[in-house]
Motif scaffolding. Sequence first.
Motif, PDB file in Angstrom:
ATOM      1  N   GLU A 115      24.840  15.940  46.973  1.00  0.00           N
ATOM      2  CA  GLU A 115      25.403  17.284  47.119  1.00  0.00           C
ATOM      3  C   GLU A 115      26.912  17.223  47.339  1.00  0.00           C
ATOM      4  N   ASP A 116      27.365  16.235  48.115  1.00  0.00           N
ATOM      5  CA  ASP A 116      28.799  16.079  48.373  1.00  0.00           C
ATOM      6  C   ASP A 116      29.531  15.599  47.120  1.00  0.00           C
ATOM      7  N   PHE A 117      28.906  14.679  46.371  1.00  0.00           N
ATOM      8  CA  PHE A 117      29.496  14.224  45.111  1.00  0.00           C
ATOM      9  C   PHE A 117      29.658  15.416  44.156  1.00  0.00           C
ATOM     10  N   ASP A 118      28.638  16.268  44.089  1.00  0.00           N
ATOM     11  CA  ASP A 118      28.696  17.431  43.197  1.00  0.00           C
ATOM     12  C   ASP A 118      29.828  18.372  43.609  1.00  0.00           C
ATOM     13  N   PHE A 119      30.031  18.536  44.910  1.00  0.00           N
ATOM     14  CA  PHE A 119      31.116  19.387  45.412  1.00  0.00           C
ATOM     15  C   PHE A 119      32.471  18.846  44.961  1.00  0.00           C
ATOM     16  N   VAL A 120      32.653  17.533  45.056  1.00  0.00           N
ATOM     17  CA  VAL A 120      33.934  16.928  44.671  1.00  0.00           C
ATOM     18  C   VAL A 120      34.144  17.026  43.162  1.00  0.00           C
ATOM     19  N   ILE A 121      33.084  16.820  42.397  1.00  0.00           N
ATOM     20  CA  ILE A 121      33.198  16.959  40.940  1.00  0.00           C
ATOM     21  C   ILE A 121      33.678  18.366  40.582  1.00  0.00           C
ATOM     22  N   GLN A 122      33.088  19.369  41.215  1.00  0.00           N
ATOM     23  CA  GLN A 122      33.494  20.746  40.945  1.00  0.00           C
ATOM     24  C   GLN A 122      34.954  20.977  41.347  1.00  0.00           C
ATOM     25  N   SER A 123      35.357  20.342  42.459  1.00  0.00           N
ATOM     26  CA  SER A 123      36.739  20.493  42.931  1.00  0.00           C
ATOM     27  C   SER A 123      37.726  19.888  41.939  1.00  0.00           C
ATOM     28  N   ILE A 124      37.365  18.739  41.369  1.00  0.00           N
ATOM     29  CA  ILE A 124      38.234  18.084  40.388  1.00  0.00           C
ATOM     30  C   ILE A 124      38.285  18.906  39.103  1.00  0.00           C
ATOM     31  N   GLU A 125      37.116  19.348  38.646  1.00  0.00           N
ATOM     32  CA  GLU A 125      37.061  20.112  37.396  1.00  0.00           C
ATOM     33  C   GLU A 125      37.818  21.436  37.512  1.00  0.00           C
ATOM     34  N   SER A 126      37.878  22.001  38.717  1.00  0.00           N
ATOM     35  CA  SER A 126      38.580  23.268  38.911  1.00  0.00           C
ATOM     36  C   SER A 126      40.074  23.071  39.119  1.00  0.00           C
ATOM     37  N   GLY A 127      40.515  21.793  39.181  1.00  0.00           N
ATOM     38  CA  GLY A 127      41.931  21.512  39.352  1.00  0.00           C
ATOM     39  C   GLY A 127      42.388  21.475  40.793  1.00  0.00           C
ATOM     40  N   PHE A 128      41.442  21.558  41.739  1.00  0.00           N
ATOM     41  CA  PHE A 128      41.817  21.575  43.150  1.00  0.00           C
ATOM     42  C   PHE A 128      42.255  20.198  43.636  1.00  0.00           C
ATOM     43  N   ILE A 129      41.737  19.141  43.013  1.00  0.00           N
ATOM     44  CA  ILE A 129      42.050  17.769  43.421  1.00  0.00           C
ATOM     45  C   ILE A 129      42.822  17.067  42.308  1.00  0.00           C
ATOM     46  N   ASP A 130      43.941  16.474  42.667  1.00  0.00           N
ATOM     47  CA  ASP A 130      44.795  15.751  41.726  1.00  0.00           C
ATOM     48  C   ASP A 130      44.550  14.251  41.879  1.00  0.00           C
ATOM     49  N   ALA A 131      43.747  13.683  41.000  1.00  0.00           N
ATOM     50  CA  ALA A 131      43.429  12.252  41.069  1.00  0.00           C
ATOM     51  C   ALA A 131      44.629  11.389  40.721  1.00  0.00           C
ATOM     52  N   LYS A 132      45.458  11.883  39.826  1.00  0.00           N
ATOM     53  CA  LYS A 132      46.575  11.072  39.334  1.00  0.00           C
ATOM     54  C   LYS A 132      47.520  10.672  40.453  1.00  0.00           C
ATOM     55  N   SER A 133      47.892  11.616  41.320  1.00  0.00           N
ATOM     56  CA  SER A 133      48.820  11.289  42.395  1.00  0.00           C
ATOM     57  C   SER A 133      48.124  10.660  43.597  1.00  0.00           C
ATOM     58  N   PHE A 134      46.806  10.817  43.696  1.00  0.00           N
ATOM     59  CA  PHE A 134      46.038  10.197  44.784  1.00  0.00           C
ATOM     60  C   PHE A 134      46.059   8.677  44.650  1.00  0.00           C
ATOM     61  N   ILE A 135      46.050   8.185  43.410  1.00  0.00           N
ATOM     62  CA  ILE A 135      46.060   6.740  43.151  1.00  0.00           C
ATOM     63  C   ILE A 135      47.515   6.279  43.100  1.00  0.00           C
ATOM     64  N   THR A 136      47.912   5.484  44.087  1.00  0.00           N
ATOM     65  CA  THR A 136      49.322   5.102  44.220  1.00  0.00           C
ATOM     66  C   THR A 136      49.603   3.680  43.740  1.00  0.00           C
ATOM     67  N   HIS A 137      48.579   2.821  43.657  1.00  0.00           N
ATOM     68  CA  HIS A 137      48.792   1.432  43.264  1.00  0.00           C
ATOM     69  C   HIS A 137      47.652   0.985  42.342  1.00  0.00           C
ATOM     70  N   ARG A 138      47.988   0.072  41.426  1.00  0.00           N
ATOM     71  CA  ARG A 138      47.006  -0.414  40.456  1.00  0.00           C
ATOM     72  C   ARG A 138      47.105  -1.929  40.296  1.00  0.00           C
ATOM     73  N   SER A 139      45.993  -2.507  39.856  1.00  0.00           N
ATOM     74  CA  SER A 139      45.964  -3.930  39.547  1.00  0.00           C
ATOM     75  C   SER A 139      44.946  -4.178  38.444  1.00  0.00           C
ATOM     76  N   LYS A 140      45.245  -5.133  37.588  1.00  0.00           N
ATOM     77  CA  LYS A 140      44.250  -5.616  36.652  1.00  0.00           C
ATOM     78  C   LYS A 140      43.264  -6.512  37.409  1.00  0.00           C
ATOM     79  N   PHE A 141      42.055  -6.591  36.918  1.00  0.00           N
ATOM     80  CA  PHE A 141      40.986  -7.328  37.587  1.00  0.00           C
ATOM     81  C   PHE A 141      41.399  -8.773  37.893  1.00  0.00           C
ATOM     82  N   ASP A 142      41.939  -9.467  36.895  1.00  0.00           N
ATOM     83  CA  ASP A 142      42.292 -10.882  37.071  1.00  0.00           C
ATOM     84  C   ASP A 142      43.461 -11.087  38.031  1.00  0.00           C
TER      85      ASP A 142
END
Length: 337
Positions: free
Chosen positions: A287-314
Motif C-alpha cells: 500500500e505504501d509502495f502504491d502511494f509513492v508510485i502515485q506521488s511520482i506519477e503525479s509529479g509530486f516527487i522529483d527522483a532526479k534531484s533526490f539522487i545526488t551520487h552515482r557509481s557503475k557496478f564495477d
Amino acid sequence: MKAIVCEEPRVFKIINKEKPQLEKDKAIVNIKRIGVCGTDLHAFTGNQPFFEYPRVLGHELAGVIEAVGKNSYGLEQGDQVSVIPYMECGECIACKKGLTNCCTNMQVMGVHFDGGMAEQISVPCDHLIKTKELTLDQSAILEPLSIGAHAVRRSDLQKDDIALVIGAGPIGLGVMQAAKQKGAKVIAMDINEERLAFSEQWADVDVSINVLNEPVEQLMKITNGDMPSIVFDATGNSKSMMDAFQYPANGGKLVYVGLVKSDITFSDPLFHAKELTLLASRNATREDFDFVIQSIESGFIDAKSFITHRSKFDELPNEFESWLKPKNGVVKAMIEI
C-alpha cells in the motif's frame, strides 16, 4: 555472474556467483539499479543490527524480468519491476493481520540473506511491482520513500497537523514528502545545514531548524507555544531519539522511524505529563509502495534531484568509502548495472 560481497566491515569484493535458477512462483530479475541506503552504510561500517558477514548487500532495487513462469500477477519476461525486499512468512500473528512489514519471522533482502548487489536475483512474484510508467531510477527509490510513507500512515497524520521530522537523510526526506502531501505543516530538523537546505528545496518543508541552536525555543516560537503534534525521528541516533521526547505537544505522538543498536531511555514523568503516544514504524507494505508510485506519477516527487551520487557496478568497491564522508554531501547514491 558478478556480485559484490561485503566480506567484513569496510571490505567489499567483486565475486563470481552462480546464476539463480527459475523456481515456481518466482522470477529471475536482471538488476539495473541499486540504491544505497543507511542500512548498507551501517553494514559496511559494522554498525547494523541483526547482521552477519559475509553478505551481498542491496535492497533498493529496480530491474527487468529475465524469466518468469506462469503467475497470477501479470508478470512477463521484459517487464520493468521494483522489488519489495521484505520477505514475510504469511503465517504469524502479524501477517494474519496484514502487518507483513513486521512479520515475526521477517527476512530482509541484503540483511538476513543476500541482496541485490548482483547482476541477477530470484524474487517471489508477489514481491515484484511492475513499473512500466516509471524510469529505472524512480523504480529504485520506491523502497526508501515507502518507508517514509508508511511512518506517516502509521502516525494517522491529519491535514493541518504540525509535523517535526528529525533527520534529513533519505528516510527523513521521504517522511517530509509524505507529510506534505497529506497537508501537514512540516518542520525539518538536522545538524547539517546543507541537508536542511536540501529539505527546503526538495521536500518543500515549511521551516527548518538546526538542532544545535536551541530547538525547543525555536519550536515553541514556530508553534505559538503548542509544540508539534507529531514528531518523527529518522536519525537512527540514540541521543536524538531520547531528546525527541521534549518536542511533541501534550497529547502528541512520537514516531521512531530510524533504528539504533542501543537501548533507549526517557523520563517517565515527562512521558506521562504529556500523555504521549510512542510508535515504532518498520519497513513498508505494498500500500505504501502504491502511494509513492502515485506521488511520482503525479509529479509530486522529483527522483532526479533526490539522487545526488552515482557509481557503475564495477567501480563500487572503490567509490563506496567516499559516500560515508559528510563533506561529499551524499543524499542518495545509486549504482548502475
